[in-house]
Design an enzyme around this catalytic site. Structure first.
Site, PDB file in Angstrom:
ATOM      1  N   THR A   1       4.500   0.550  -8.632  1.00 49.39           N
ATOM      2  CA  THR A   1       5.249  -0.351  -7.895  1.00 49.39           C
ATOM      3  C   THR A   1       5.426   0.212  -6.439  1.00 49.39           C
ATOM      4  O   THR A   1       5.067   1.590  -6.406  1.00 49.39           O
ATOM      5  CB  THR A   1       6.638  -0.706  -8.390  1.00 49.39           C
ATOM      6  OG1 THR A   1       7.423  -0.905  -7.345  1.00 49.39           O
ATOM      7  CG2 THR A   1       7.200   0.763  -8.873  1.00 49.39           C
TER       8      THR A   1
ATOM      9  N   TYR B   1      15.128   3.782 -10.388  1.00 49.82           N
ATOM     10  CA  TYR B   1      13.933   2.958 -11.007  1.00 49.82           C
ATOM     11  C   TYR B   1      12.713   3.300 -10.176  1.00 49.82           C
ATOM     12  O   TYR B   1      11.502   3.591 -10.875  1.00 49.82           O
ATOM     13  CB  TYR B   1      14.211   1.535 -10.401  1.00 49.82           C
ATOM     14  CG  TYR B   1      12.918   0.577 -10.611  1.00 49.82           C
ATOM     15  CD1 TYR B   1      12.288   0.304 -11.749  1.00 49.82           C
ATOM     16  CD2 TYR B   1      12.198   0.208  -9.354  1.00 49.82           C
ATOM     17  CE1 TYR B   1      11.133  -0.545 -11.958  1.00 49.82           C
ATOM     18  CE2 TYR B   1      11.202  -0.484  -9.509  1.00 49.82           C
ATOM     19  CZ  TYR B   1      10.634  -0.878 -10.899  1.00 49.82           C
ATOM     20  OH  TYR B   1       9.468  -1.662 -10.898  1.00 49.82           O
TER      21      TYR B   1
ATOM     22  N   LYS C   1       9.515   5.207 -11.997  1.00 51.54           N
ATOM     23  CA  LYS C   1       8.231   4.554 -12.066  1.00 51.54           C
ATOM     24  C   LYS C   1       7.175   5.490 -11.568  1.00 51.54           C
ATOM     25  O   LYS C   1       5.999   5.391 -11.705  1.00 51.54           O
ATOM     26  CB  LYS C   1       8.055   3.177 -11.061  1.00 51.54           C
ATOM     27  CG  LYS C   1       8.552   2.067 -11.830  1.00 51.54           C
ATOM     28  CD  LYS C   1       7.404   1.483 -12.661  1.00 51.54           C
ATOM     29  CE  LYS C   1       7.862   0.265 -13.314  1.00 51.54           C
ATOM     30  NZ  LYS C   1       6.989  -0.435 -14.324  1.00 51.54           N
TER      31      LYS C   1
ATOM     32  N   GLU D   1       7.942   0.328  -5.012  1.00 49.59           N
ATOM     33  CA  GLU D   1       9.149   1.082  -4.723  1.00 49.59           C
ATOM     34  C   GLU D   1       8.878   2.832  -4.783  1.00 49.59           C
ATOM     35  O   GLU D   1       9.797   3.346  -4.613  1.00 49.59           O
ATOM     36  CB  GLU D   1      10.122   0.807  -6.029  1.00 49.59           C
ATOM     37  CG  GLU D   1      10.816  -0.431  -5.916  1.00 49.59           C
ATOM     38  CD  GLU D   1      12.119  -0.227  -4.708  1.00 49.59           C
ATOM     39  OE1 GLU D   1      12.726   0.581  -4.950  1.00 49.59           O
ATOM     40  OE2 GLU D   1      12.368  -1.091  -3.658  1.00 49.59           O
TER      41      GLU D   1
HETATM   42  P1  NAP Z   1      10.639  -8.477 -15.560  1.00 46.09           P
HETATM   43  O1  NAP Z   1      10.786 -10.069 -15.311  1.00 46.09           O
HETATM   44  O2  NAP Z   1      11.984  -7.915 -15.507  1.00 46.09           O
HETATM   45  O3  NAP Z   1      10.283  -8.248 -17.229  1.00 46.09           O
HETATM   46  C1  NAP Z   1      10.662  -7.149 -17.580  1.00 46.09           C
HETATM   47  C2  NAP Z   1      10.127  -6.942 -19.234  1.00 46.09           C
HETATM   48  O4  NAP Z   1      10.422  -5.765 -19.662  1.00 46.09           O
HETATM   49  C3  NAP Z   1      10.812  -8.177 -20.025  1.00 46.09           C
HETATM   50  O5  NAP Z   1       9.819  -8.906 -20.870  1.00 46.09           O
HETATM   51  C4  NAP Z   1      11.749  -7.276 -20.703  1.00 46.09           C
HETATM   52  O6  NAP Z   1      12.014  -7.495 -22.017  1.00 46.09           O
HETATM   53  C5  NAP Z   1      10.928  -5.851 -21.170  1.00 46.09           C
HETATM   54  N1  NAP Z   1      11.700  -4.745 -21.753  1.00 46.09           N
HETATM   55  C6  NAP Z   1      12.858  -4.195 -20.877  1.00 46.09           C
HETATM   56  N2  NAP Z   1      13.033  -3.211 -21.853  1.00 46.09           N
HETATM   57  C7  NAP Z   1      12.282  -3.021 -22.751  1.00 46.09           C
HETATM   58  C8  NAP Z   1      12.083  -2.240 -23.877  1.00 46.09           C
HETATM   59  N3  NAP Z   1      12.878  -1.326 -24.049  1.00 46.09           N
HETATM   60  N4  NAP Z   1      10.869  -2.302 -24.660  1.00 46.09           N
HETATM   61  C9  NAP Z   1      10.119  -3.392 -24.202  1.00 46.09           C
HETATM   62  N5  NAP Z   1      10.210  -4.005 -23.461  1.00 46.09           N
HETATM   63  C10 NAP Z   1      11.108  -4.193 -22.575  1.00 46.09           C
HETATM   64  O7  NAP Z   1       9.625  -7.765 -14.994  1.00 46.09           O
HETATM   65  P2  NAP Z   1       8.297  -8.466 -14.056  1.00 46.09           P
HETATM   66  O8  NAP Z   1       8.841  -8.819 -12.458  1.00 46.09           O
HETATM   67  O9  NAP Z   1       7.596  -9.347 -14.713  1.00 46.09           O
HETATM   68  O10 NAP Z   1       7.583  -7.202 -13.709  1.00 46.09           O
HETATM   69  C11 NAP Z   1       6.417  -6.576 -14.860  1.00 46.09           C
HETATM   70  C12 NAP Z   1       6.063  -5.213 -14.541  1.00 46.09           C
HETATM   71  O11 NAP Z   1       5.851  -4.959 -13.166  1.00 46.09           O
HETATM   72  C13 NAP Z   1       7.679  -4.297 -14.607  1.00 46.09           C
HETATM   73  O12 NAP Z   1       7.239  -3.153 -15.238  1.00 46.09           O
HETATM   74  C14 NAP Z   1       8.188  -3.997 -13.090  1.00 46.09           C
HETATM   75  O13 NAP Z   1       8.593  -2.858 -13.126  1.00 46.09           O
HETATM   76  C15 NAP Z   1       6.808  -3.895 -12.423  1.00 46.09           C
HETATM   77  N6  NAP Z   1       6.596  -4.398 -11.010  1.00 46.09           N
HETATM   78  C16 NAP Z   1       7.092  -5.743 -10.664  1.00 46.09           C
HETATM   79  C17 NAP Z   1       6.990  -6.114  -9.378  1.00 46.09           C
HETATM   80  C18 NAP Z   1       7.571  -7.542  -8.955  1.00 46.09           C
HETATM   81  O14 NAP Z   1       7.651  -7.861  -7.838  1.00 46.09           O
HETATM   82  N7  NAP Z   1       7.672  -8.328  -9.939  1.00 46.09           N
HETATM   83  C19 NAP Z   1       6.493  -5.099  -8.533  1.00 46.09           C
HETATM   84  C20 NAP Z   1       5.984  -4.120  -9.063  1.00 46.09           C
HETATM   85  C21 NAP Z   1       5.695  -3.568 -10.145  1.00 46.09           C
HETATM   86  P3  NAP Z   1      13.408  -8.764 -22.538  1.00 46.09           P
HETATM   87  O15 NAP Z   1      12.949 -10.100 -22.320  1.00 46.09           O
HETATM   88  O16 NAP Z   1      13.550  -8.249 -24.019  1.00 46.09           O
HETATM   89  O17 NAP Z   1      14.273  -7.995 -21.795  1.00 46.09           O
HETATM   90  O1  G4F Z   2      14.797  -8.713  -5.275  1.00 46.45           O
HETATM   91  P1  G4F Z   2      15.226  -7.366  -5.367  1.00 46.45           P
HETATM   92  O2  G4F Z   2      16.297  -6.892  -6.241  1.00 46.45           O
HETATM   93  O3  G4F Z   2      13.955  -6.638  -5.271  1.00 46.45           O
HETATM   94  P2  G4F Z   2      13.462  -4.942  -5.228  1.00 46.45           P
HETATM   95  O4  G4F Z   2      14.613  -4.245  -5.197  1.00 46.45           O
HETATM   96  O5  G4F Z   2      12.628  -5.147  -3.822  1.00 46.45           O
HETATM   97  O6  G4F Z   2      12.533  -4.889  -6.204  1.00 46.45           O
HETATM   98  C1  G4F Z   2      11.358  -5.705  -6.875  1.00 46.45           C
HETATM   99  O7  G4F Z   2      10.357  -5.165  -6.301  1.00 46.45           O
HETATM  100  C2  G4F Z   2       9.796  -4.027  -6.519  1.00 46.45           C
HETATM  101  C3  G4F Z   2       8.309  -3.847  -5.963  1.00 46.45           C
HETATM  102  O8  G4F Z   2       8.645  -3.284  -4.590  1.00 46.45           O
HETATM  103  C4  G4F Z   2       9.574  -4.029  -8.142  1.00 46.45           C
HETATM  104  F1  G4F Z   2       8.958  -2.744  -8.420  1.00 46.45           F
HETATM  105  C5  G4F Z   2      10.965  -4.082  -8.672  1.00 46.45           C
HETATM  106  O9  G4F Z   2      10.846  -4.244 -10.243  1.00 46.45           O
HETATM  107  C6  G4F Z   2      11.599  -5.514  -8.356  1.00 46.45           C
HETATM  108  O10 G4F Z   2      10.801  -6.645  -9.003  1.00 46.45           O
HETATM  109  O11 G4F Z   2      15.784  -6.968  -3.773  1.00 46.45           O
HETATM  110  C7  G4F Z   2      15.121  -7.231  -2.566  1.00 46.45           C
HETATM  111  C8  G4F Z   2      16.122  -6.761  -1.367  1.00 46.45           C
HETATM  112  C9  G4F Z   2      16.579  -5.444  -1.506  1.00 46.45           C
HETATM  113  O12 G4F Z   2      16.603  -5.006  -0.213  1.00 46.45           O
HETATM  114  C10 G4F Z   2      18.096  -5.831  -1.783  1.00 46.45           C
HETATM  115  O13 G4F Z   2      18.946  -4.733  -1.507  1.00 46.45           O
HETATM  116  O14 G4F Z   2      17.001  -7.675  -1.421  1.00 46.45           O
HETATM  117  C11 G4F Z   2      18.187  -7.197  -1.065  1.00 46.45           C
HETATM  118  N1  G4F Z   2      19.455  -7.999  -1.587  1.00 46.45           N
HETATM  119  C12 G4F Z   2      20.429  -8.412  -0.737  1.00 46.45           C
HETATM  120  N2  G4F Z   2      21.037  -9.131  -1.508  1.00 46.45           N
HETATM  121  C13 G4F Z   2      19.542  -8.386  -2.856  1.00 46.45           C
HETATM  122  C14 G4F Z   2      20.599  -9.235  -2.833  1.00 46.45           C
HETATM  123  N3  G4F Z   2      18.949  -8.095  -4.006  1.00 46.45           N
HETATM  124  C15 G4F Z   2      19.298  -8.482  -5.137  1.00 46.45           C
HETATM  125  N4  G4F Z   2      18.710  -8.468  -6.320  1.00 46.45           N
HETATM  126  N5  G4F Z   2      20.686  -9.559  -5.081  1.00 46.45           N
HETATM  127  C16 G4F Z   2      21.166  -9.675  -3.948  1.00 46.45           C
HETATM  128  O15 G4F Z   2      22.162 -10.465  -3.999  1.00 46.45           O
END
Ligand code: NAP
Ligand code: G4F
Length: 330
Positions: free
Chosen positions: A128, A156, A160, A130
């Site tokens: 990520t 987090y 990662k 992050e």
């Molecule tokens: P997400 O919607 O939060 O999904 C997370 C998944 O992990 C869910 O299916 C959850 O299952 C599962 N999980 C949680 N705890 C677990 C455990 N103990 N054992 C097995 N599975 C578990 O995440 P996403 O946005 O699809 O992201 C997918 C991956 O990419 C994650 O690793 C995230 O950190 C990474 N990532 C995401 C972004 C982004 O912007 N979306 C960017 C960079 C990296 P349950 O349904 O059972 O809770």
């Molecule tokens: O949507 P966020 O929670 O995403 P964040 O923290 O960027 O993380 C996501 O992207 C990462 C990749 O860069 C992934 F690795 C990670 O798993 C996840 O998918 O927050 C985005 C921004 C932050 O700056 C947060 O402080 O939005 C700001 N924010 C402001 N108000 C909020 C809120 N975030 C959340 N979740 N909820 C709020 O009410």
């Protein structure tokens, strides 16, 4: 056994797991998905929408269950998407985050290694942006790339970073095909409601329909490089089809603030001045913030031929339009 390629996805119930299942099914894969816990409503909903997925009960914190999952699926490709993925939650539960998001990866790599099939398996690790932390000193003007310095700013991000390096270590130590995708934020209609983009588009839809008076958010100035999840799972698959395992950034090369996102989202329902509809609460602010994320996807574009298709206004529009219908569903 059929001649189809076989994939095992952890995190299959999450946003990316859903998109990736669809993509792999369309490509003719036999898709196995790791699901945790006992039968529950989320599982039932998943089965109804993705009947083609073979579910295997396991947990990233339970090594024995992972070995079973690798054996049962006989996967050619393992996509490790499972994680505690919410940055704010990771400050409140840092130990669980380390167990799942960091050590869970080690558990899964060991399961593949001890299955006796590590030469046949291609492994994707969900790294990520992050890990970079968005600070002035390590941020190249053209955006973070695969060789940029890391400086994670949350439990987090730190978890990662361990996951990223243990994945690379298994590639270097055991010659395993382990690719890492350093993905910048990617969103869409399947994004969890706890993330800011979906919280906004759901809230805008509710405000438009008179179901909610306003939105309560944290800081509005942080900037993110936001893309569409459907484009990013295509990149994950491309990484595992490449000749060599490698590390790739997926990003759009643009960065926008939360205020920018709010402006486009409210404009979609005809509201130009959104200030009266948004309140702020420290509850949604973090002990340390990542101020700005901007990625440089040129390596993935050049080496893999990856290209994102959905731009920032297109992303906001499709999420709001989806939620205008979704919030009215029974
Ligand atoms: P997400 O919607 O939060 O999904 C997370 C998944 O992990 C869910 O299916 C959850 O299952 C599962 N999980 C949680 N705890 C677990 C455990 N103990 N054992 C097995 N599975 C578990 O995440 P996403 O946005 O699809 O992201 C997918 C991956 O990419 C994650 O690793 C995230 O950190 C990474 N990532 C995401 C972004 C982004 O912007 N979306 C960017 C960079 C990296 P349950 O349904 O059972 O809770
Ligand atoms: O949507 P966020 O929670 O995403 P964040 O923290 O960027 O993380 C996501 O992207 C990462 C990749 O860069 C992934 F690795 C990670 O798993 C996840 O998918 O927050 C985005 C921004 C932050 O700056 C947060 O402080 O939005 C700001 N924010 C402001 N108000 C909020 C809120 N975030 C959340 N979740 N909820 C709020 O009410």
């Amino acid at each position: 056994m059929s001649g189809k390629k076989r994939a095992l996805i952890t995190g299959i119930t999450g946003q990316d797991g859903q998109h990736l299942s669809e993509l792999l099914d369309a490509k003719g894969y036999e898709v196995y998905g790791l699901i945790r816990g006992q039968r529950n409503a989320r599982r039932e909903a998943f089965v109804a929408e993705f009947p083609f997925v073979h579910l295997v009960e396991a947990d990233l914190t339970d090594p024995t269950s992972l070995l079973d999952a690798v054996r049962v699926s006989e996967a050619d490709e393992v996509y490790n998407l499972g994680a505690i993925s919410h940055v704010g939650y990771s400050f409140r539960n840092p130990q669980l985050t380390a167990d799942v998001t960091a050590k869970g990866v080690l558990n899964l790599l060991e399961a593949v290694r001890s299955s006796g099939r590590s030469d046949e398996v291609r492994f994707y690790q969900a790294s990520t942006s992050e890990m970079f932390g968005g600070l002035d000193y390590n941020r190249p003007g053209t955006g973070y790339h695969e060789e940029s310095l890391f400086h994670p700013r949350s439990p987090y991000g730190v978890a990662k970073l361990y996951a990223h390096w243990i994945a690379k270590n298994y590639r270097e130590s055991y010659g395993m095909f382990v690719a890492t995708g350093i993905l910048f934020n990617h969103e869409g209609e399947r994004r969890g409601l706890e993330f800011v983009t979906r919280k906004i588009t759901d809230g805008v839809a509710r405000i438009h329909h008179g179901l909610q008076p306003h939105l309560v958010l944290g800081d509005l100035w942080p900037k993110r490089d936001w893309g569409y999840a459907g484009d990013y799972v295509r990149g994950m698959w491309q990484m595992l089809q490449h000749d060599e395992p490698d590390d790739f950034v997926l990003a759009t090369g643009e960065t926008h603030s939360i205020s920018d996102f709010l402006t486009l989202a409210f404009a979609e329902v005809g509201i130009e001045d959104w200030t009266n509809y948004v309140k702020q609460d420290p509850e949604f602010m973090r002990p340390a913030e990542v101020d700005i994320l901007l990625g440089d996807p040129r390596k993935a574009e050049t080496v893999l031929g990856w290209k994102r298709e959905v731009d920032f206004p297109g992303l906001v529009s499709r999420m709001v339009q989806h939620d205008l219908q979704a919030v009215l569903a029974p």
